[in-house]
Design a protein around this motif. Structure first.
Motif: not given
Length: 139
Positions: A22-40
């Motif tokens: 839904a391109r809701d970055a703030e909504g998605a951010r609530q599920y991520l740890a502050p130091d989450c590693e995102i590897i695309f």
């Protein structure tokens, strides 16, 4: 919320993916740890939930995921729940050509109710190479 960490981790991952699509970055951010590693795809390290949609905007006119399965298992050593969401991407390439059936698999490590790591793989690079006449692809 449930007491079963595997069921809860699957719920967290699917909610994160829904917010991401839904391109809701703030909504998605609530599920991520502050130091989450995102590897695309291609081993690209990203810093937050706004980065994958920004990258995808260069690759697709639009894209969505069709979930097929979400599987999970708890790691007995770390307590993290490893989650795999698999399915197909569908949407349009930048030239407006529709596509469907582009396989993907997303991996997540979830602990203490937050996504600690996520990795993304899909067939897009192979398909784009084939469309450019540079490689053969199964699609």
């Amino acid at each position: 919320m449930t007491d079963d960490p595997v069921t809860e981790a699957k719920r967290i991952v699917e909610a994160y993916l829904e917010r991401s699509m839904a391109r809701d970055a703030e909504g998605a951010r609530q599920y991520l740890a502050p130091d989450c590693e995102i590897i695309f795809t291609g081993g690209r390290a990203m810093t937050g939930p706004e980065d994958p949609p920004a990258f995808n905007a260069k690759r697709y006119a639009w894209v969505q995921k069709r979930f097929l399965r979400t599987d999970a298992v708890q790691d007995p050593e770390t307590g993290a729940v490893h989650v795999w969401n698999t399915g197909h991407l569908y949407g349009e390439w930048p030239d407006g050509t529709p596509f469907d059936g582009n396989r993907y698999v997303d991996f997540f490590a979830v602990k203490d109710g937050l996504i600690r790591r996520t990795e993304v793989w899909n067939d897009s690079a192979e398909i784009l190479l084939a469309r450019a006449g540079l490689a053969e692809a199964p699609l």
